[in-house]
Design a protein around this motif. Structure first.
Motif, short mmCIF file in Angstrom:
data_model
loop_
_atom_site.label_atom_id
_atom_site.label_comp_id
_atom_site.label_asym_id
_atom_site.label_seq_id
_atom_site.Cartn_x
_atom_site.Cartn_y
_atom_site.Cartn_z
N ILE A 164 -7.10 13.03 21.14
CA ILE A 164 -7.37 11.61 20.89
C ILE A 164 -7.59 11.37 19.40
CG2 ILE A 164 -8.96 9.70 21.35
CD1 ILE A 164 -9.54 11.02 24.07
N ALA A 165 -8.36 12.26 18.76
CA ALA A 165 -8.64 12.13 17.32
C ALA A 165 -7.34 12.22 16.51
CB ALA A 165 -9.62 13.21 16.87
N ILE A 166 -6.45 13.13 16.90
CA ILE A 166 -5.15 13.23 16.23
C ILE A 166 -4.36 11.94 16.41
CG2 ILE A 166 -2.91 14.42 16.24
CD1 ILE A 166 -4.43 16.98 17.05
N GLY A 167 -4.38 11.41 17.63
CA GLY A 167 -3.68 10.15 17.91
C GLY A 167 -4.20 9.00 17.08
N ILE A 168 -5.54 8.91 16.92
CA ILE A 168 -6.13 7.85 16.08
C ILE A 168 -5.65 7.99 14.64
CG2 ILE A 168 -8.29 6.97 15.11
CD1 ILE A 168 -9.65 7.78 17.76
N ILE A 220 -3.22 12.54 22.62
CA ILE A 220 -2.48 11.83 21.57
C ILE A 220 -1.98 10.48 22.08
CG2 ILE A 220 -0.35 11.89 20.19
CD1 ILE A 220 -0.76 14.91 19.90
N SER A 221 -1.53 10.45 23.34
CA SER A 221 -1.06 9.18 23.92
C SER A 221 -2.17 8.14 23.95
CB SER A 221 -0.53 9.42 25.33
OG SER A 221 0.58 10.29 25.32
N LEU A 222 -3.38 8.58 24.35
CA LEU A 222 -4.51 7.65 24.38
C LEU A 222 -4.90 7.22 22.97
CD1 LEU A 222 -7.61 7.95 26.69
CD2 LEU A 222 -7.85 7.13 24.36
N LYS A 258 -11.77 4.07 21.84
CA LYS A 258 -11.23 5.42 21.64
C LYS A 258 -12.34 6.41 21.30
CE LYS A 258 -6.66 3.77 20.25
NZ LYS A 258 -5.67 3.63 19.15
N ILE A 259 -13.30 5.98 20.50
CA ILE A 259 -14.45 6.85 20.19
C ILE A 259 -15.28 7.09 21.46
CG2 ILE A 259 -16.64 6.97 18.92
CD1 ILE A 259 -15.22 5.45 16.64
N GLY A 306 -9.33 -6.84 16.93
CA GLY A 306 -8.66 -6.06 17.98
C GLY A 306 -8.63 -4.59 17.65
N ILE A 307 -8.36 -4.26 16.38
CA ILE A 307 -8.32 -2.86 15.95
C ILE A 307 -9.70 -2.23 16.08
CG2 ILE A 307 -7.99 -1.35 13.94
CD1 ILE A 307 -5.77 -3.28 13.03
N ASP A 308 -10.75 -2.98 15.70
CA ASP A 308 -12.12 -2.46 15.81
C ASP A 308 -12.51 -2.18 17.25
OD1 ASP A 308 -12.46 -2.57 13.09
OD2 ASP A 308 -13.47 -4.52 13.08
N ILE A 309 -12.13 -3.10 18.14
CA ILE A 309 -12.44 -2.91 19.56
C ILE A 309 -11.70 -1.69 20.11
CG2 ILE A 309 -12.16 -3.91 21.87
CD1 ILE A 309 -12.60 -6.68 20.55
#
Length: 360
Positions: free
Chosen positions: A282-286, A224-226, A45-46, A37-40
């Motif tokens: 998005i990168a910061i959120g990840i 960041i939310s995404l 996100k990428i 799930g984390i990988d998906i």
């Protein structure tokens, strides 16, 4: 009795082994499923970073590159209609997407009733954003006007300019003491070859800078939310909505940048800055997924206040600096078909962006 006891003695460790094996197997399956799930999620996100970066870059560079082609020139009718659509997207973003999120954050039950439940801080912060934009707009315009046109240029369209225009037949008369010669050139309120006056360019410079400031604040927050989201049902529609939003928001911003006629370096910096803000968010959120809690009181207050200010900025910019400035243009006022088309595209942009709120 002895055989029964022996059977129980032998079977007990075997049962315990089976139970332990089943439990370990279940835990391993859950662990593998969680990792999958984390990988998906990470892959999506990428993909979001790449797709939103491309959509933003195409949107903001479209009018900048398009000014080299007559049909896509910022002063053409087609581009004017596209820009009206983009203004509708920006306006709907402020009213439909940003402000409701800010209201929800600042009225969350997680926050203390005092002071957050006693006063409408969302409206206050949005008003501060709008009035702040107005003040920056006015101060920057005054500064540019004095710097470029001198201290006595305050009556744009007033008596001083009219008298100068009458006496010099639409030219600025520049005397030099060394040669006693003079040079003729377009005045600050006279149109250049592309139909824009120097004052128009100043307005577009200020508009593009203030508009980008409001866009950047919201883009970082939504990125960041995404990036921190753990739900595919949230991420999938959000990617589509953000690509659409960033593309047309980029067109609106890019149109102002193109009409402002910045130097190449400044134009490139502004386009890059706009294109990178959401992907960077998005990168910061990840990166902070494991430590960031978007439901904590601090996160809710920061997100709510920043979203409120960004919403106020975007609403002001869309109504005052994009729509009012273009819709009051004499070219639109004297062309019924263009005026009608601009209204239709404005409503389409606002309506489509509003519909996207159903999914994202």
């Amino acid at each position: 009795m002895l055989s029964k006891a022996l059977c129980c003695y032998v079977s007990f460790p075997f049962d315990q082994f089976l139970t332990t094996s089943i439990q370990n197997s279940t835990c391993n399956c859950e662990y593998v499923t969680q990792n999958l799930g984390i990988d998906i999620l990470l892959k999506y996100k990428i993909a979001a970073i790449l797709s939103i970066l491309i959509a933003s870059a195409i949107g903001v560079t479209f009018p900048i590159v398009g000014k080299n082609f007559p049909i896509l020139h910022p002063e053409s009718k087609l581009f004017f209609l596209i820009k009206s659509f983009a203004a509708g997207v920006i306006l709907s973003t402020g009213f439909i997407h940003i402000l409701p999120d800010a209201f929800e954050d600042l009225n969350s039950p997680t926050l203390k009733d005092t002071p957050w439940g006693k006063f409408p801080f969302t409206g206050l912060a949005a008003m501060v954003g709008a009035l702040g934009s107005l003040m920056i707009d006015a101060i920057a315009t005054g500064h540019y006007r004095r710097a470029h046109f001198g201290e006595h240029s305050g009556s744009a369209g007033g008596v001083g300019v009219e008298e100068t225009s009458e006496e010099h037949a639409g030219h600025v008369h520049l005397h030099t003491h060394a040669t006693h010669g003079h040079a003729h050139g377009p005045g600050p309120l006279e149109a250049n070859l592309d139909g824009l006056t120097d004052f128009d360019r100043i307005r577009y410079k200020i508009t593009s800078q203030v508009l980008e400031m409001g866009i950047v604040v919201h883009s970082i927050i939504i990125g960041i939310s995404l990036g921190t989201s753990q739900s595919l049902d949230t991420i999938k529609p959000l990617i589509v909505a953000l690509c659409f939003h960033q593309f047309f928001e980029g067109i609106g911003l890019g149109g102002c940048i193109a009409q402002a006629a910045f130097k190449s370096g400044s134009t490139l910096c502004m386009a890059l800055f706009f294109s990178l803000t959401t992907p960077v968010g998005i990168a910061i959120g990840i990166g902070i997924t494991n430590v960031y809690d978007d439901s904590s009181p601090t996160a809710l207050v920061v997100q709510g206040l920043l979203n409120s200010v960004a919403g106020g900025i975007l609403i002001y910019m869309a109504l005052v600096d994009l729509l009012a400035q273009d819709f009051m243009n004499s070219k639109v006022q004297t062309n019924t078909r263009l005026f009608f088309g601009a209204n239709v595209t404005l409503l389409l942009g606002a309506g489509i962006m509003a519909l996207l709120a159903i999914w994202a």
